[in-house]
Design an enzyme around this catalytic site. Structure first.
Site, mmCIF file in Angstrom:
data_model
loop_
_atom_site.group_PDB
_atom_site.id
_atom_site.type_symbol
_atom_site.label_atom_id
_atom_site.label_comp_id
_atom_site.label_asym_id
_atom_site.label_seq_id
_atom_site.Cartn_x
_atom_site.Cartn_y
_atom_site.Cartn_z
ATOM 1 N N CYS A 136 0.743 -1.337 -0.335
ATOM 2 C CA CYS A 136 0.459 0.234 -0.105
ATOM 3 C C CYS A 136 1.037 1.271 0.074
ATOM 4 O O CYS A 136 2.155 1.301 -0.828
ATOM 5 C CB CYS A 136 -0.777 -0.064 1.040
ATOM 6 N N HIS A 158 -2.275 10.799 3.881
ATOM 7 C CA HIS A 158 -2.710 9.312 3.216
ATOM 8 C C HIS A 158 -4.260 9.785 3.416
ATOM 9 O O HIS A 158 -4.739 10.321 4.561
ATOM 10 C CB HIS A 158 -2.375 8.697 3.991
#
Length: 656
Positions: free
Chosen positions: A32, A577
């Site tokens: 990720c 994020h």
């Protein structure tokens, strides 16, 4: 990738392959924004402590049955490329990886994980209710409170508040379960409202025969109009069914009438299933467990006592533990003594012992302390839902340790002929109900001491074999500043010439999203909350837009568009994020308005995202901003949590 980097990453790859148990132990690998994620055939073959010391690695933990190694934004892409190539596992998506991980879980593990996921979101409400109930119970037994109008009134309001939360717990469970299984949460709330409708007879009153129950006849089936107060199992099942119905009708109903017809059909079919299938099945399962436990205490002597106190807390999961009140009342009417009360009390305190055991195993983890301590306090007043759903069931082995401790306490109850002369309170307040005959008060304390000690010790023992290291992240975060500085220097090889301006005494970063500012510790993700990647802040967004927090340069926009690496004009780097685990969406619902290398101004729109759709898909949309490369001698000064707007000061980076 130049030769030196390639050689370095090859070495990291070889070391990781060896430390995770060899190539034959690797089922899949993906990454990720910050973590290399590996699914192993046998996690026990991985040397997690040694992996922490791998070159460039910032931490390691196990989550979702994946070994997740934190390398940081940007770097993880390069490490993944080499590691996946060397192990012949390139082009595997995170979805593929999760599929591989789920294959390793048996049906019971999947059920337990799902149960844990459902209760994580509603745990603050359960904790609040538990502590309010305990406080109300203590105050209600004080004579000066009863004799003072103001104190009595305040305590009455506290009692109403705690009772309301627990009274509507099935609604909260249905909401959370529907959300967990991919349905629209509001439909879970609707089903929860139906379960607790005032048009239905109260479940507790119906169980005691205190109200008349109306019976309908639908397709030849007798349908009793009884509410589902305390029906946790039914609420879980209905949350799941509602989510699946919502998904089904969203796909099958034509788009032109979908908004009107899909929720209507979901609610209608869900309500019919609730009263004709799910409700009766859930009630039958719960009643069967309860009746079996009571039968054992009456027919199997010491074995029956120990099994009852060992397993009684599992009945709390069903919500039917309240039915014991009617049984206790009957015991008192028939014999004048209530042996069930001390059995339930030792079962409760044993789960508290398990909480303490888990706390000791993870004493360095701030998040664990924040959850365990209030959960244990509520246990002292006889409320175990926070302990059960927040810790013991969630991490599996503490519930086993607590059940064993409860069984040991039940043996003491049997051997000392301990009983109560009333019912309604347990644990600390419950000592007032103990039958004083035969040193009853002393025996009450001994039984509880044995139970809590048993739960505590058995959790420690089981933890040695069954505990997973994902909760030890805070220990990883506590490495020396020297090593952290080395990692940062290795991860970002940037010459001083790239810094556009001389670093000022204080550098301001502004609001990058509209919403509510929270502390990084409050983000519901271990990596962010424990600051593995660095310190920072987070915003719970009220709209789907992310702006530049200062003048600077976009270093990289991830392919999935859920994360942006940004460098201020003074050279300070941050990672923004969007959401937790939103990489799984593969860019769906995200639109980037900048690209790698773009020079942007403070407040310039960088990314848009569909907040409602992402939340509907079951993802947390919180937006952390992490300072990943903060130089030695610089510190963060963060604004207090509260409302935040774009271009409003949120963080000051100051030289010290």
């Amino acid at each position: 990738m130049d030769a030196n980097k390639r050689q370095r990453y090859d070495k990291i790859s070889e070391e990781l392959t060896s430390l995770v148990g060899g190539r034959e132990n690797i089922q899949g690998v993906a990454h990720c924004a910050t973590r290399l994620r590996i699914v192993l055939k046998d996690n026990d073959l991985a040397d997690l402590k040694a992996i922490e010391d791998v070159d460039l690695a910032k931490g390691v933990f196990v989550a979702g049955d994946q070994v997740q190694i934190i390398f940081g934004a940007g770097l993880v892409n390069d490490v993944y490329e080499v590691f996946a190539e060397n192990n012949n596992m390139k082009n595997m998506s995170l979805s593929d990886l999760k599929t591989e991980a789920n294959k390793k879980m048996n049906p019971l593990q999947r059920i337990i994980k799902a149960l844990s996921d459902v209760f994580v979101d509603i745990m603050p409400g359960i904790l609040a209710a538990a502590l309010l109930t305990g406080l109300s119970g203590v105050l209600g037994n004080m004579e000066f409170v009863k004799g003072n109008d103001t104190l009595y009134g305040i305590n009455t309001l506290i009692n109403i508040a705690s009772g309301a939360i627990f009274g509507f717990l099935p609604l909260a469970v249905a909401y959370s379960a529907c959300k967990r299984f991919g349905g629209r949460p509001i439909l879970g709330i609707v089903i929860g409202c139906i379960m607790l409708s005032n048009s239905l007879a109260d479940a507790y009153a119906a169980a005691q025969g205190a109200v008349e129950v109306t019976t309908l006849h639908i397709f030849g089936l007798g349908v009793e109009l009884v509410g589902f107060q305390g029906g946790i199992i039914v609420a879980l099942l209905m949350g799941f069914v509602t989510a699946k119905l919502d998904q089904f009708f969203e796909k099958k109903v034509p788009e032109v009438i979908r908004l009107l017809l899909s929720p209507l059909l979901t609610t209608l079919v869900g309500a019919l299933l609730l009263f004709t299938v799910i409700g009766p099945v859930g009630r039958g399962l719960s009643s069967g467990i309860t009746n079996a436990l009571v039968w054992m205490t009456q027919n199997l002597g010491v074995v029956g006592y120990s099994v009852f106190s060992g397993l009684q807390q599992l009945v709390v999961i069903t919500g039917l533990h309240h039915i014991f009140g009617a049984i206790e009342a009957q015991l008192l009417a028939d014999t004048g003594r209530n042996f069930l009360n001390p059995l339930m009390s030792v079962a409760i305190i044993a789960q508290g012992g398990a909480v303490l055991g888990y706390l000791l195993l993870h004493k360095k983890n701030t998040k664990v302390r924040e959850l365990c301590i209030p959960s244990f306090v509520s246990v002292l007043f006889g409320i175990t839902e926070p302990a059960l759903f927040g810790i013991n069931i969630r991490y599996r082995f503490p519930i086993i340790g607590g059940c064993i401790g409860g069984a040991l306490g039940g043996i003491v109850v049997y051997l000392t002929n301990l009983a109560a002369v009333g019912f309604g309170t347990t644990v600390v307040p419950g000592i007032a109900l103990a039958d004083p005959a035969g040193n009853g008060y002393v025996n009450y304390i001994i039984a509880h001491g044995v139970a809590i000690t048993g739960g505590f010790l058995m959790t420690l023992v089981l933890g040695k074999f069954m505990d997973k290291p994902q909760e030890e992240i805070s220990g990883v975060a506590g490495r020396s500043a020297d090593r952290q500085g080395n990692v940062e220097n290795q991860e970002k090889e940037r010459s001083e010439s790239e810094v556009q301006k001389e670093i000022p005494e204080r550098e301001i970063f502004y609001g990058y999203a509209k919403g509510r500012l929270i502390a990084m510790e409050d983000v519901k993700d271990e990596t962010f909350a424990n600051k593995i990647l660095g310190d920072g802040i987070a915003v719970v967004p009220s709209e789907g837009k992310v702006y530049a927090p200062a003048d600077g340069t976009v270093l990289s926009v991830f392919d999935t568009r859920h994360a942006v690496c940004f460098q201020s004009s003074y050279g300070t780097e941050v990672l923004i994020h969007i959401g937790v685990d939103t990489v799984n969406l593969k860019g769906k619902y995200f639109t980037a308005h900048v690209k790698d290398g773009d020079i942007v101004k403070k407040g310039q729109l960088m990314v848009e995202f569909d907040r409602e759709q992402i939340e509907k898909a079951g993802y947390d949309t919180v937006i952390p901003m992490i300072f990943t490369d903060l130089a030695d001698g610089r510190t963060l000064e963060k604004e207090a949590p509260g409302p935040v707007e774009p271009n409003v000061q949120t963080v000051v980076v100051r030289n010290v």
